[in-house]
Motif scaffolding. Structure first.
Motif, PDB file in Angstrom:
ATOM      1  N   GLN A 209     -28.327  74.500  14.184  1.00 45.93           N
ATOM      2  CA  GLN A 209     -27.736  73.366  14.363  1.00 45.93           C
ATOM      3  C   GLN A 209     -28.834  72.269  14.945  1.00 45.93           C
TER       4      GLN A 209
ATOM      5  N   ASN B 229     -20.653  66.791  15.080  1.00 44.15           N
ATOM      6  CA  ASN B 229     -21.477  67.860  15.550  1.00 44.15           C
ATOM      7  C   ASN B 229     -20.474  68.987  16.116  1.00 44.15           C
TER       8      ASN B 229
ATOM      9  N   ILE C 163     -20.242  72.872  15.023  1.00 44.75           N
ATOM     10  CA  ILE C 163     -20.530  73.853  15.741  1.00 44.75           C
ATOM     11  C   ILE C 163     -19.278  75.135  16.118  1.00 44.75           C
TER      12      ILE C 163
END
Length: 724
Positions: A285, A321, A325
């Motif tokens: 990431q 984001n 994750i």
């Protein structure tokens, strides 16, 4: 003095291409300018995801005029009876000069026609117009693409071109089929923060003008800003982060105007091994993890990412984001629980379903070869039963994690997860640690394995791969490593073998191990003995070259001293190096030491003069004892007797040096014998070595050969360059 700006505007470039392209331009553009006799004050290369640029300052307005002397045809072919021939006329025409400009001058090969030619320098604008397309099209990278209907290949489509020589547009066209990109002074700012075109009025304004458009073109500036932003963000969270160099470089090349975004994830994911969570964040990431303050590297449930978007939308960006994750960590959590449901040993049968190499079989077949090789290491090292058991167990299990779900999804965790699963399965700490360590070093700057078990398993793994792949290469079944290609990374693996052995001071006979692996390969693949012998020459030279390179580049040993301990096409020295890697290292380091302190100079002339003359004899290089090869009854001068007696006294010192690898004992003996040898050559009772009597001649050459042989215990002094 003029300044020149070139900006190549593109669709978003991959970070890896951008990094490589900037490095290529930093190297190639100054070379290109120099090749065209152009000087400059500075060459600054810039790059962002949408552009690659170079700003050159202090250029001359044109090339300097060149004076060059051009050699033409022989004089006798150019003139007959004082009149020019067609050869002279053609040469003058080709060089653009009158016949009167031709001169006849003597050379080593007779008289030739010459012309002194003056070439006016060209305007710098004309030269740059020719060079710019070369700079662009010659960039190298992976997966270059075509776009439009032309044949031009670049990492991404080129959309605009800025080329300014001071204020003036330098007319350049990049033609790609029906598409033509013409140079202008119009650039483009940040896609979101400044979508309008930007006009660059003169080359020197480039950096500041683009900053106005929310583009920081200097990669070093962006990297510094990112590091400062990340460290400030994690400080506000009450933790710290690690600025991984590779991650910082990649993130720097993914943004034009960086802004930090802080995200978080559920605390339940902190139960995952830290390595899993950080791998997801860093490798997949491109996030910076946040650690608790302290030495345990415990994670906090936060991360920092660098956005290339609008800073006012950071909360929205963070939510996106976090969603990504969370899914990745949930996958990791599932894999971890599933893998732990059974012991590590139970994964061994699955290794039979994974091919290591088509002609070498499965991963399980490789493990079986490694187990056998690890036992050979243990036997050479004379290890106790406990160490042997740990090594055998670790070797058996070292590849088992490759077929777990976690490592299948995250290959970067190989060895790391093997260690954790081994602990969870009740394996000993020695075995678990070795499973992780056997992959070390993973790169040029990585640490080496610290435990004996990890060292032996790592050596067995690499030697199995190196020798078997080299053997296949000799059979034409795979590509052999060459000067420019090493598809199986065999050089890196061989470097690791040597470095691990040196760092751990492992007393192994590498030659013996290599021969045994090759013998097993020959048996398994029906290779005849003659071919095994031929293959061994290439295999051994491959390792010798690795030793040579490491001694010079990592140990900083002078090249001639490396030649002295490895020999120059000397099979005896090469075999000795492979039989004892510690000895070749120690001899090289000691030679470098005595060169620096001046001791080498005291014995160099004595040994080297004897070595040169001894080459005319036939004494075996292994012979050290004078009593069996020298006949005292043939002595004619006291200097011969003195030389002989000194050699007799030198024998025990040399033997002690060999046994203890304390080569100072040998050098002290050589220094002590030096005056005696000088008297033998140049004293009042000096002798003529090449005596008319063949027996006396041979006797004296044997004396010199013995001194050479004693010195050869340390090195081949004939390879050492005096006053290097």
């Amino acid at each position: 003095m003029p300044g020149f700006l070139l900006e190549v505007g593109t669709e978003e470039l991959p970070a890896s291409f951008l990094s490589g392209a900037m490095a290529q331009w930093r190297s190639r553009i100054p070379q290109s300018l120099a090749a065209n006799s152009l000087t400059s004050e500075s060459v600054a290369v810039y790059g962002t995801p949408r552009r690659l640029a170079v700003l050159i300052t202090g250029l001359p307005s044109q090339q300097p005029d060149r004076e060059e002397e051009i050699k033409g045809p022989p004089a006798q072919a150019a003139f007959k009876d004082g009149q020019p021939t067609p050869a002279a006329v053609g040469f003058a025409k080709k060089q653009g000069v009158e016949l009167e400009a031709l001169e006849v001058r003597p050379t080593d090969k007779g008289e030739f026609v010459f012309v002194q030619k003056r070439t006016p320098g060209r305007p710098v604008a004309d030269i740059l117009t020719e060079l710019v397309p070369q700079w662009i099209y010659n960039l190298e990278g992976k997966r270059l693409m075509r776009w439009g209907d032309g044949d031009v290949r670049f990492s991404r489509p080129i959309r605009w071109l800025v080329a300014l020589l001071d204020e003036a547009i330098l007319p350049i066209e990049l033609v790609n089929g029906s598409l033509t990109v013409k140079s202008d002074r119009i650039s483009h700012g940040h896609r979101v923060l400044h979508p309008e075109p930007i006009t660059i009025h003169q080359a020197s304004d480039y950096v500041n003008t683009l900053r106005y458009g929310y583009v920081a073109v200097d990669a070093n500036e962006r990297a510094a800003i990112i590091q400062e932003q990340v460290e400030a963000a994690v400080h506000n969270l009450g933790g710290y982060t690690e600025i991984y160099p590779d991650l910082l470089e990649e993130v720097t090349n993914l943004v034009e105007w960086p802004s930090p975004v802080v995200g978080k994830f559920e605390e339940e994911f902190l139960n995952l091994p830290t390595e899993v969570t950080t791998t997801v964040m860093v490798s997949h990431q491109r996030y910076f993890p946040v650690f608790k303050t302290g030495d345990n590297k415990e994670l906090l449930p936060y991360f920092v990412t660098i956005s290339n978007g609008n800073p006012t939308k950071s909360e929205v960006i963070a939510v996106g984001n976090e969603r990504v994750i969370r899914a990745r960590l949930a996958d990791g959590q599932f894999f971890y629980k599933t893998d732990l449901a059974k012991p590590l040993e139970s994964y061994l049968p699955q290794l039979e379903t994974v091919t290591f190499q088509e002609d070498l079989g499965s991963l399980r077949a490789k493990v079986d070869r490694m187990v056998k090789l690890a036992e050979r290491f243990s036997a050479q090292l004379q290890l106790g039963e406990s160490d042997r058991q740990h090594i055998q167990r670790a070797t058996l299990l070292c590849k088992a994690d490759l077929v777990t779900q976690m490592v299948f999804e995250f290959p970067e965790l190989q060895g790391i997860m093997g260690q954790k699963y081994a602990v969870a399965s009740g394996e000993s700490p020695e075995v678990a640690t070795a499973i992780f360590e056997h992959y070390l070093p993973r790169g040029a700057d990585d640490i080496l394995p610290q435990t004996l078990t990890g060292q032996v398993v790592g050596l067995a793994d690499r030697l199995d791969t190196i020798v078997n792949i080299l053997e296949l290469g000799m059979m034409g079944l795979v590509t052999k490593p060459t000067g420019s290609s090493d598809p199986f990374a065999l050089r890196r693996s061989a470097n690791a073998v040597v470095n691990i052995t040196w760092a751990a001071n492992l007393q192994i006979n590498l030659q013996n191990l290599l021969d045994q692996i090759s013998k097993d390969f020959a048996t398994d693949h029906n290779v005849d003995q003659d071919q095994v012998t031929i293959n061994a020459v290439f295999r051994d030279e491959f390792f010798i070259q690795r030793i040579r390179t490491l001694l010079q580049e990592e140990k900083q040993i002078d090249y001639d001293l490396v030649n002295a301990v490895l020999g120059e096409n000397d099979e005896e020295y090469q075999a000795r190096a492979l039989q004892d890697l510690l000895d070749v290292r120690d001899r090289a380091l000691y030679l470098q030491q005595i060169r620096r302190d001046g001791t080498l100079d005291k014995i160099y002339e004595t040994v080297n003069r004897s070595t040169r003359l001894a080459a005319q004899g036939d004494l075996d290089t292994q012979q050290l004892d004078p009593t069996s090869v020298v006949r005292p009854e043939l002595f004619q001068k006291p200097s011969e007797s003195a030389f002989y007696d000194a050699l007799v006294q030198l024998v025990p010192q040399t033997q002690a040096a060999q046994q203890s690898r304390n080569y100072q004992l040998l050098v002290e003996g050589l220094a002590k014998i030096a005056p005696t040898v000088s008297n033998f050559f140049d004293g009042e009772d000096s002798v003529l070595v090449i005596d008319p009597d063949p027996d006396i001649k041979r006797n004296r050459l044997n004396i010199l050969g013995l001194l050479r042989n004693h010195a050869r215990v340390l090195a081949d002094f004939g390879a050492i360059v005096k006053n290097l």
